[in-house]
Motif scaffolding. Structure first.
Motif, PDB file in Angstrom:
ATOM      1  N   VAL A  75      -8.463 -24.814 -37.180  1.00  0.00           N
ATOM      2  CA  VAL A  75      -7.109 -25.358 -37.078  1.00  0.00           C
ATOM      3  C   VAL A  75      -6.796 -26.232 -38.280  1.00  0.00           C
ATOM      4  O   VAL A  75      -5.676 -26.198 -38.800  1.00  0.00           O
ATOM      5  N   SER A  76      -7.761 -27.005 -38.754  1.00  0.00           N
ATOM      6  CA  SER A  76      -7.511 -27.881 -39.904  1.00  0.00           C
ATOM      7  C   SER A  76      -7.121 -27.082 -41.148  1.00  0.00           C
ATOM      8  O   SER A  76      -6.232 -27.481 -41.899  1.00  0.00           O
ATOM      9  N   VAL A  77      -7.754 -25.964 -41.357  1.00  0.00           N
ATOM     10  CA  VAL A  77      -7.428 -25.098 -42.500  1.00  0.00           C
ATOM     11  C   VAL A  77      -6.049 -24.474 -42.294  1.00  0.00           C
ATOM     12  O   VAL A  77      -5.232 -24.409 -43.218  1.00  0.00           O
ATOM     13  N   THR A  78      -5.784 -24.039 -41.084  1.00  0.00           N
ATOM     14  CA  THR A  78      -4.494 -23.429 -40.766  1.00  0.00           C
ATOM     15  C   THR A  78      -3.361 -24.423 -40.987  1.00  0.00           C
ATOM     16  O   THR A  78      -2.299 -24.063 -41.503  1.00  0.00           O
ATOM     17  N   LYS A  79      -3.570 -25.694 -40.641  1.00  0.00           N
ATOM     18  CA  LYS A  79      -2.536 -26.711 -40.845  1.00  0.00           C
ATOM     19  C   LYS A  79      -2.227 -26.900 -42.330  1.00  0.00           C
ATOM     20  O   LYS A  79      -1.072 -27.114 -42.699  1.00  0.00           O
ATOM     21  N   VAL A  80      -3.239 -26.815 -43.187  1.00  0.00           N
ATOM     22  CA  VAL A  80      -3.005 -26.937 -44.631  1.00  0.00           C
ATOM     23  C   VAL A  80      -2.139 -25.778 -45.111  1.00  0.00           C
ATOM     24  O   VAL A  80      -1.177 -25.966 -45.856  1.00  0.00           O
ATOM     25  N   LEU A  81      -2.448 -24.561 -44.656  1.00  0.00           N
ATOM     26  CA  LEU A  81      -1.664 -23.388 -45.040  1.00  0.00           C
ATOM     27  C   LEU A  81      -0.227 -23.499 -44.531  1.00  0.00           C
ATOM     28  O   LEU A  81       0.732 -23.199 -45.257  1.00  0.00           O
ATOM     29  N   ILE A  82      -0.072 -23.942 -43.291  1.00  0.00           N
ATOM     30  CA  ILE A  82       1.263 -24.077 -42.702  1.00  0.00           C
ATOM     31  C   ILE A  82       2.080 -25.116 -43.468  1.00  0.00           C
ATOM     32  O   ILE A  82       3.260 -24.901 -43.769  1.00  0.00           O
ATOM     33  N   ALA A  83       1.461 -26.243 -43.799  1.00  0.00           N
ATOM     34  CA  ALA A  83       2.174 -27.289 -44.542  1.00  0.00           C
ATOM     35  C   ALA A  83       2.646 -26.762 -45.897  1.00  0.00           C
ATOM     36  O   ALA A  83       3.767 -27.055 -46.327  1.00  0.00           O
ATOM     37  N   ASP A  84       1.808 -25.972 -46.559  1.00  0.00           N
ATOM     38  CA  ASP A  84       2.217 -25.364 -47.830  1.00  0.00           C
ATOM     39  C   ASP A  84       3.434 -24.459 -47.634  1.00  0.00           C
ATOM     40  O   ASP A  84       4.376 -24.485 -48.428  1.00  0.00           O
ATOM     41  N   LEU A  85       3.408 -23.665 -46.573  1.00  0.00           N
ATOM     42  CA  LEU A  85       4.518 -22.753 -46.296  1.00  0.00           C
ATOM     43  C   LEU A  85       5.772 -23.520 -45.876  1.00  0.00           C
ATOM     44  O   LEU A  85       6.893 -23.083 -46.152  1.00  0.00           O
ATOM     45  N   MET A  86       5.606 -24.656 -45.220  1.00  0.00           N
ATOM     46  CA  MET A  86       6.757 -25.496 -44.887  1.00  0.00           C
ATOM     47  C   MET A  86       7.366 -26.067 -46.167  1.00  0.00           C
ATOM     48  O   MET A  86       8.588 -26.093 -46.324  1.00  0.00           O
ATOM     49  N   ASP A  87       6.498 -26.512 -47.080  1.00  0.00           N
ATOM     50  CA  ASP A  87       6.975 -27.086 -48.343  1.00  0.00           C
ATOM     51  C   ASP A  87       7.753 -26.062 -49.168  1.00  0.00           C
ATOM     52  O   ASP A  87       8.708 -26.405 -49.859  1.00  0.00           O
ATOM     53  N   SER A  88       7.348 -24.803 -49.090  1.00  0.00           N
ATOM     54  CA  SER A  88       8.035 -23.757 -49.864  1.00  0.00           C
ATOM     55  C   SER A  88       9.232 -23.163 -49.116  1.00  0.00           C
ATOM     56  O   SER A  88       9.939 -22.317 -49.657  1.00  0.00           O
ATOM     57  N   GLY A  89       9.445 -23.580 -47.865  1.00  0.00           N
ATOM     58  CA  GLY A  89      10.575 -23.089 -47.086  1.00  0.00           C
ATOM     59  C   GLY A  89      10.304 -21.792 -46.347  1.00  0.00           C
ATOM     60  O   GLY A  89      11.205 -21.238 -45.728  1.00  0.00           O
ATOM     61  N   HIS A  90       9.082 -21.301 -46.376  1.00  0.00           N
ATOM     62  CA  HIS A  90       8.745 -20.050 -45.697  1.00  0.00           C
ATOM     63  C   HIS A  90       8.617 -20.216 -44.181  1.00  0.00           C
ATOM     64  O   HIS A  90       8.828 -19.266 -43.437  1.00  0.00           O
ATOM     65  N   ILE A  91       8.238 -21.412 -43.740  1.00  0.00           N
ATOM     66  CA  ILE A  91       8.023 -21.671 -42.315  1.00  0.00           C
ATOM     67  C   ILE A  91       8.870 -22.861 -41.893  1.00  0.00           C
ATOM     68  O   ILE A  91       8.949 -23.865 -42.600  1.00  0.00           O
ATOM     69  N   VAL A  92       9.475 -22.735 -40.724  1.00  0.00           N
ATOM     70  CA  VAL A  92      10.204 -23.830 -40.094  1.00  0.00           C
ATOM     71  C   VAL A  92       9.463 -24.136 -38.802  1.00  0.00           C
ATOM     72  O   VAL A  92       8.990 -23.216 -38.117  1.00  0.00           O
ATOM     73  N   THR A  93       9.350 -25.402 -38.468  1.00  0.00           N
ATOM     74  CA  THR A  93       8.637 -25.763 -37.236  1.00  0.00           C
ATOM     75  C   THR A  93       9.604 -26.326 -36.210  1.00  0.00           C
ATOM     76  O   THR A  93      10.673 -26.837 -36.547  1.00  0.00           O
ATOM     77  N   ARG A  94       9.196 -26.217 -34.982  1.00  0.00           N
ATOM     78  CA  ARG A  94       9.964 -26.783 -33.878  1.00  0.00           C
ATOM     79  C   ARG A  94       8.977 -27.365 -32.879  1.00  0.00           C
ATOM     80  O   ARG A  94       7.978 -26.710 -32.535  1.00  0.00           O
ATOM     81  N   ALA A  95       9.241 -28.575 -32.456  1.00  0.00           N
ATOM     82  CA  ALA A  95       8.387 -29.181 -31.445  1.00  0.00           C
ATOM     83  C   ALA A  95       8.531 -28.380 -30.157  1.00  0.00           C
ATOM     84  O   ALA A  95       9.609 -27.842 -29.869  1.00  0.00           O
ATOM     85  N   PRO A  96       7.471 -28.277 -29.393  1.00  0.00           N
ATOM     86  CA  PRO A  96       7.582 -27.540 -28.137  1.00  0.00           C
ATOM     87  C   PRO A  96       8.570 -28.222 -27.192  1.00  0.00           C
ATOM     88  O   PRO A  96       8.758 -29.437 -27.254  1.00  0.00           O
ATOM     89  N   ILE A  97       9.196 -27.436 -26.373  1.00  0.00           N
ATOM     90  CA  ILE A  97      10.160 -27.971 -25.418  1.00  0.00           C
ATOM     91  C   ILE A  97       9.390 -28.737 -24.344  1.00  0.00           C
ATOM     92  O   ILE A  97       8.494 -28.173 -23.705  1.00  0.00           O
ATOM     93  N   PRO A  98       9.705 -30.029 -24.165  1.00  0.00           N
ATOM     94  CA  PRO A  98       8.968 -30.793 -23.148  1.00  0.00           C
ATOM     95  C   PRO A  98       9.313 -30.291 -21.755  1.00  0.00           C
ATOM     96  O   PRO A  98      10.417 -29.793 -21.508  1.00  0.00           O
ATOM     97  N   SER A  99       8.363 -30.432 -20.871  1.00  0.00           N
ATOM     98  CA  SER A  99       8.625 -29.998 -19.496  1.00  0.00           C
ATOM     99  C   SER A  99       9.669 -30.914 -18.871  1.00  0.00           C
ATOM    100  O   SER A  99       9.739 -32.113 -19.177  1.00  0.00           O
ATOM    101  N   ALA A 100      10.477 -30.353 -18.034  1.00  0.00           N
ATOM    102  CA  ALA A 100      11.562 -31.109 -17.402  1.00  0.00           C
ATOM    103  C   ALA A 100      10.994 -32.136 -16.428  1.00  0.00           C
ATOM    104  O   ALA A 100      10.037 -31.867 -15.710  1.00  0.00           O
TER     105      ALA A 100
END
Length: 119
Positions: A75-100
């Motif tokens: 997961v730590s390696v995956t987070k580095v890759l995701i952050a790079d893709l977020m910085d380049s605009g390739h990935i957008v993140t969304r917090a999970p929908i909290p339970s009601a």
């Protein structure tokens, strides 16, 4: 005779995949953060792992932990890759929908009484 690789053993070490970085450029990623791939950006110039990550997220949103599982990366390696893709605009993140949370019954009763008074 060449030695056989064990199940789960990677050909490329994790520090090579992340260009030697151990921390993502952002610390906003949780295990259940949803990843959504941008449809309009080209995948050219991305590393094979980043390209695969994008291909996984293009059909729909996946969580960080799901992507890590599909890529067979920590997961730590995956987070580095995701952050790079977020910085380049390739990935957008969304917090999970909290339970009601259960609603306060007194507020619901007041709303119901107000609606009945109008009708």
């Amino acid at each position: 005779m060449t030695p056989r690789r064990r199940l789960g053993e990677r050909l490329v070490r994790s520090y090579v995949v992340t260009d030697g970085r151990s921390q993502p450029s952002r610390n906003t990623l949780d295990l259940v953060t949803l990843l959504i791939a941008a449809e309009d950006l080209p995948l050219t110039g991305l590393s094979p792992e980043k390209r695969r990550l994008m291909e996984l997220c293009r059909p729909g949103a996946l969580s960080v932990v799901e992507v890590a599982g599909h890529l067979a990366l920590p997961v730590s390696v995956t987070k580095v890759l995701i952050a790079d893709l977020m910085d380049s605009g390739h990935i957008v993140t969304r917090a999970p929908i909290p339970s009601a949370q259960p609603s306060d019954t007194s507020i619901l009763q007041e709303v119901l009484d107000g609606l009945r008074a109008r009708l």
